[in-house]
Write a protein that holds these residues in place. Structure first.
Motif, PDB file in Angstrom:
ATOM      1  N   TYR A   1       0.838  -1.189   0.000  1.00 48.83           N
ATOM      2  CA  TYR A   1       0.000   0.000   0.000  1.00 48.83           C
ATOM      3  C   TYR A   1       0.876   1.243   0.000  1.00 48.83           C
ATOM      4  O   TYR A   1       2.065   1.185   0.313  1.00 48.83           O
ATOM      5  CB  TYR A   1      -0.926   0.013   1.218  1.00 48.83           C
ATOM      6  CG  TYR A   1      -0.208  -0.014   2.551  1.00 48.83           C
ATOM      7  CD1 TYR A   1       0.138   1.162   3.201  1.00 48.83           C
ATOM      8  CD2 TYR A   1       0.113  -1.227   3.158  1.00 48.83           C
ATOM      9  CE1 TYR A   1       0.792   1.140   4.426  1.00 48.83           C
ATOM     10  CE2 TYR A   1       0.758  -1.264   4.387  1.00 48.83           C
ATOM     11  CZ  TYR A   1       1.094  -0.076   5.011  1.00 48.83           C
ATOM     12  OH  TYR A   1       1.747  -0.104   6.219  1.00 48.83           O
ATOM     13  N   LYS A   2       0.273   2.350  -0.352  1.00 52.88           N
ATOM     14  CA  LYS A   2       0.969   3.640  -0.350  1.00 52.88           C
ATOM     15  C   LYS A   2       0.361   4.504   0.739  1.00 52.88           C
ATOM     16  O   LYS A   2      -0.860   4.668   0.786  1.00 52.88           O
ATOM     17  CB  LYS A   2       0.829   4.321  -1.711  1.00 52.88           C
ATOM     18  CG  LYS A   2       1.616   5.617  -1.831  1.00 52.88           C
ATOM     19  CD  LYS A   2       1.549   6.150  -3.256  1.00 52.88           C
ATOM     20  CE  LYS A   2       2.427   7.386  -3.419  1.00 52.88           C
ATOM     21  NZ  LYS A   2       2.444   7.857  -4.822  1.00 52.88           N
TER      22      LYS A   2
ATOM     23  N   TYR B   1       9.124   6.353   2.993  1.00 49.32           N
ATOM     24  CA  TYR B   1       9.912   5.299   2.351  1.00 49.32           C
ATOM     25  C   TYR B   1      10.906   4.692   3.342  1.00 49.32           C
ATOM     26  O   TYR B   1      11.105   3.481   3.372  1.00 49.32           O
ATOM     27  CB  TYR B   1      10.674   5.857   1.146  1.00 49.32           C
ATOM     28  CG  TYR B   1       9.795   6.334   0.017  1.00 49.32           C
ATOM     29  CD1 TYR B   1       8.578   5.721  -0.263  1.00 49.32           C
ATOM     30  CD2 TYR B   1      10.191   7.410  -0.782  1.00 49.32           C
ATOM     31  CE1 TYR B   1       7.773   6.163  -1.304  1.00 49.32           C
ATOM     32  CE2 TYR B   1       9.392   7.849  -1.838  1.00 49.32           C
ATOM     33  CZ  TYR B   1       8.193   7.229  -2.083  1.00 49.32           C
ATOM     34  OH  TYR B   1       7.401   7.666  -3.123  1.00 49.32           O
TER      35      TYR B   1
ATOM     36  N   GLY C   1       5.515   1.382  -1.210  1.00 54.02           N
ATOM     37  CA  GLY C   1       4.534   2.391  -1.569  1.00 54.02           C
ATOM     38  C   GLY C   1       4.992   3.321  -2.668  1.00 54.02           C
ATOM     39  O   GLY C   1       4.340   4.325  -2.946  1.00 54.02           O
TER      40      GLY C   1
ATOM     41  N   ASN D   1       1.644   2.565  -6.179  1.00 48.27           N
ATOM     42  CA  ASN D   1       0.414   2.459  -5.398  1.00 48.27           C
ATOM     43  C   ASN D   1      -0.366   1.202  -5.779  1.00 48.27           C
ATOM     44  O   ASN D   1      -0.957   1.124  -6.860  1.00 48.27           O
ATOM     45  CB  ASN D   1      -0.441   3.703  -5.613  1.00 48.27           C
ATOM     46  CG  ASN D   1      -1.618   3.771  -4.656  1.00 48.27           C
ATOM     47  OD1 ASN D   1      -1.871   2.842  -3.894  1.00 48.27           O
ATOM     48  ND2 ASN D   1      -2.329   4.881  -4.680  1.00 48.27           N
TER      49      ASN D   1
END
Length: 411
Positions: A23-24, A148, A202, A205
């Motif tokens: 997931y982002k 990140y 992420g 997306n």
């Protein structure tokens, strides 16, 4: 009334399902989840689900946020909207399995209280975590400036935990002791496919419809999923290495119990990068073996999305600016169009974000790029109505793009 955040102990558990899901998310979302999991004793069951409540003032204090409540409220509003709209999951192309689920079903803020309702189906991953988990430190997770960095650290800690547990199991089978803890020294390597890594961090997306359709197939193909994404940020290996991995590992090395280096895994005649091997050493051992060696550090810049973006000051070039604009504008604009917007804004990302937010509030806009340029130059606060949702009528010959690029690189 929820309890104020108290230091119950820095360590907390996070299930491997949540860590390895693709997931982002913003840095604020990740930190909110970390705080909730670290205070799992305060999560209680109601008819709607698993409820966690915290005073907004406590949330700000825990994250050392000094901005005004109004500014933080806007960020919290965005985070709540994103968290409740997210479906996360895992997929295993070898076993042809996948599992997707919404984590947060509702998030509200009222009378200074922020309330999260977790999906009750995730009880074993939220409050009753008995196995398949990784131990993290809340103070470490809250220190990160980049989502990140935080996500990569979680992934590597999860990989490292599995390696250690496997060593323990092997040692027990052989009737021996695993001595790495006594020696307080370890050095391990773990490899992750490049496409899978981008999804897990992420960078790509996994919630976008085109990407999700590939991942939910019988045999998920990570490379195909990444290639199908309409958002092609950090597409090349050099960009991903320089502007994501190098910056993330630098922050991990500075702030955590790990020291991380990485190498590209290549395959085929052309030497295409297909994966990344991470070399993980405990920070104490690394620092002892490199005493007296100085390393350069990067500056940290907070972007206008609330998610810090780590770059070297001298590396903030046209490509960095274009990527930042792509993160703001959801429409698929051409690079030349983005450059024209940057020129109008004098490379001020906040002006572009304000203009785009204003554009999204209009009922009809015939030419999004031209409209945003006018909004930036004229300081629009109230605007005319859109005629339709066609953004392709922008006259691209209005600007000298070669001259524009030279000007942007010079600034």
């Amino acid at each position: 009334m929820p309890n104020s955040i108290v230091k119950k102990g820095d360590n907390y558990k996070k299930s491997n399902f949540l860590i390895t899901s693709k997931y982002k998310s913003s840095i604020l979302e990740n930190k909110i989840l970390s705080i909730a999991l670290a205070n799992a004793d305060d999560i209680h069951e109601e008819s709607e689900g698993l409820v966690y409540e915290i005073a907004v003032s406590d949330l700000k204090r825990k994250m050392n946020i000094s901005k005004s409540y109004g500014s933080f409220y806007d960020k919290l509003d965005d985070a709540a909207k994103s968290m409740t709209g997210r479906t996360i999951g895992t997929s295993n192309k070898k076993n042809r399995t996948f599992d997707y689920i919404s984590v947060v079903t509702r998030a509200t803020s009222k009378d200074g209280i922020f309330r999260i309702i977790f999906n009750p189906a995730l009880k074993d991953n939220i409050i009753d975590i008995k196995d398949k988990f990784t131990v993290l430190k809340l103070s470490t997770m809250l220190s990160f400036k980049s989502s990140y960095s935080l996500r990569l650290y979680e992934l590597l800690k999860d990989e490292l935990q599995e390696i250690k547990w496997q060593q323990d199991r092997d040692a027990i089978t052989l009737g021996k002791k695993n001595t790495y803890r006594q020696e307080n020294l370890f050095k391990y390597e773990t490899s992750i496919g490049l496409a899978e890594l981008k999804l897990e961090m992420g960078v790509v997306n996994a919630e976008l419809d085109k990407v999700k359709r590939v991942l939910q197939g019988k045999n998920p193909d990570y490379e195909k999923a990444v290639a199908s994404s309409p958002e092609q940020i950090f597409k090349s290996w050099s960009d991903f290495r320089r502007r994501v991995l190098e910056k993330a590992t630098e922050e991990i090395n500075e702030k955590t119990d790990l020291h991380v280096d990485f190498e590209a895994d290549k395959a085929g005649r052309g030497g295409k990068v297909v994966g990344v091997t991470f070399i993980i050493t405990d920070s104490k051992s690394y620092k002892n073996s490199n005493a007296g060696i100085k390393t350069e550090s990067s500056d940290v810049f907070m972007d206008d999305l609330g998610d810090p973006y780590i770059v070297e000051a001298e590396e903030l070039d046209i490509d960095d600016l274009i990527d930042k604009v792509r993160m703001i504008i959801s429409e698929n604009l051409k690079t030349k169009e983005i450059k024209s917007i940057l020129q109008a804004a004098d490379n001020d990302i906040s002006k572009i974000k304000d203009a785009y937010e204003l554009a999204c509030k209009q009922s009809e806009i015939e030419n999004l790029v031209g409209w945003m340029i006018s909004a930036i130059k004229n300081g629009y606060t109230a605007t005319p109505k859109r005629k339709n949702n066609t953004y392709s009528d922008f006259e691209q010959n209005t600007y000298d793009y070669e001259l524009l690029e030279d000007e942007l690189r010079a600034n």
